[in-house]
Design an enzyme around this catalytic site. Structure first.
Site, short mmCIF file in Angstrom:
data_model
loop_
_atom_site.label_atom_id
_atom_site.label_comp_id
_atom_site.label_asym_id
_atom_site.label_seq_id
_atom_site.Cartn_x
_atom_site.Cartn_y
_atom_site.Cartn_z
N GLY A 1 4.58 5.91 1.07
CA GLY A 1 5.59 6.70 1.74
C GLY A 1 5.05 7.91 2.48
CB CYS A 2 5.19 10.75 3.44
SG CYS A 2 6.50 11.21 2.28
#
Length: 353
Positions: free
Chosen positions: A122-123
């Site tokens: 994620g991110c």
């Protein structure tokens, strides 16, 4: 937290900004008693909070749960007084057990071990410097609890004597900061780095006496470090009990860096370098010195090269962050920050509906 299939013939789909909304904005007065600072934030989000806490428990490995609750029950020993009192105030205002509030606030640190085979990734964080020397920091926060987190995402100004010391995007129930700005000085975002076994986190937690969950640490840096140089040095060299990628942008030429953190110190510090035409840095969830096939990173790099540095601005960064799969179905919010012009952070932060 997203594992994507190999690139199919590339069609870069941009999600229109009309499908977004601005998060509510709050002031956290650091002159106020810590137990009262978050009352309004909690009051405005009461309906969503129990569901967030229940969902968050799924991210704590079962063998770790007794340890987490034990840590939570000893909160007075482990956290600085202001942090402890804020957490106690959040628990009181929300009506939820203190242990659950603490567990949620240290969730990243508990889960930051090599678990890509379980949850994915994620991110995305980007730092880009245009030909005029303006520095932009782009950030997509991706997380599995996407629908729940969208309902509790808030923009917060932390003030002292009525002056904004730093600002951040965070969540109701969460008094740490993973995306923030010290106006006129620098900005910071955190991406997950999954490294080692969870026993490594436990050992480092014992060594640091639980004083440095990464979101509390970033907030402390934003509050205490006045310059980009001091912030980068502190973020690179302070012991943490979880690995991470910390991305920092400043206001002057080449003030942009990706810090790949081990638990003890930086494993690598990767800076902007306009002299060698390294005008942007893209970080997702992989070490920059290793071969990687992350479609988010590949697409972001392709889009940045297409746009070029000559006319790159905040709207260009919006375009990059909005391009699939840089933006994906786990993206909670996006921000563009230009630390030299603090209002950009306020004007270019949005939650995806």
């Amino acid at each position: 937290m997203l594992l994507l299939p190999p690139l199919i013939p590339i069609l870069l789909l941009v999600i229109p900004i009309s499908s977004t909304r601005t998060p509510p904005r709050y002031t956290i007065d650091l002159d106020e008693h810590p137990s009262q600072r978050w009352n309004q934030v909690i009051k405005d989000h009461l309906d969503y909070l129990p569901g967030v806490v229940e969902e968050s428990k799924k991210y704590i490995p079962k063998p770790l749960q007794p340890f987490v609750w034990w840590v939570a029950s000893k909160v007075e020993r482990f956290f600085p007084p202001d942090t402890r009192l804020e957490l106690e105030g959040i628990a009181t205002q929300s009506g939820l057990p203190l242990g659950e509030i603490v567990g949620l606030n240290i969730l990243y640190d508990i889960a930051a071990f090599d678990r890509r085979h379980i949850f994915g990734l994620g991110c995305t964080s980007i730092v880009a410097q245009n030909s005029a020397g303006r520095i932009f920091h782009g950030r997509n926060l991706d997380y599995d609890m996407t629908g729940l987190l969208k309902n509790i995402t808030v923009y917060v100004d932390f003030t002292r004597n009525g002056i904004v010391i730093y600002s951040g995007i965070t969540f109701a129930l969460y008094n740490g900061v993973l995306t923030g700005q010290r106006p006129g000085a620098y900005s910071v975002s955190l991406n997950a780095r999954y490294s080692g076994a969870y026993i490594d986190n436990i050992l480092m937690e014992l060594y640091t006496k639980f004083k440095r969950p990464v979101s509390f640490f970033i907030r402390d840096v934003l509050e205490s470090q006045e310059t980009y140089t001091d912030a980068v040095a502190t973020l690179s060299n302070t012991h943490l009990f979880s690995p991470s990628y910390i991305i920092v942008a400043g206001t002057k030429k080449n003030e942009g860096v990706v810090i790949s953190r081990n638990r003890w110190a930086a494993a690598n510090v990767y800076p902007l370098d306009m002299d060698s035409n390294q005008w942007f840095l893209v970080e997702t969830n992989y070490d920059n010195w290793q071969k990687q096939g992350d479609n988010r990173r590949i697409t972001a790099i392709q889009k940045l090269k297409e746009l070029g540095k000559e006319n790159f601005n905040e709207k260009s960064m919006v375009e990059v962050l909005s391009t699939i799969p840089v933006r994906n179905n786990l993206t909670v919010f996006s921000s563009v920050i230009e630390p030299k012009i603090p209002k950009v952070f306020e004007d270019f932060t949005w939650v995806w509906d």
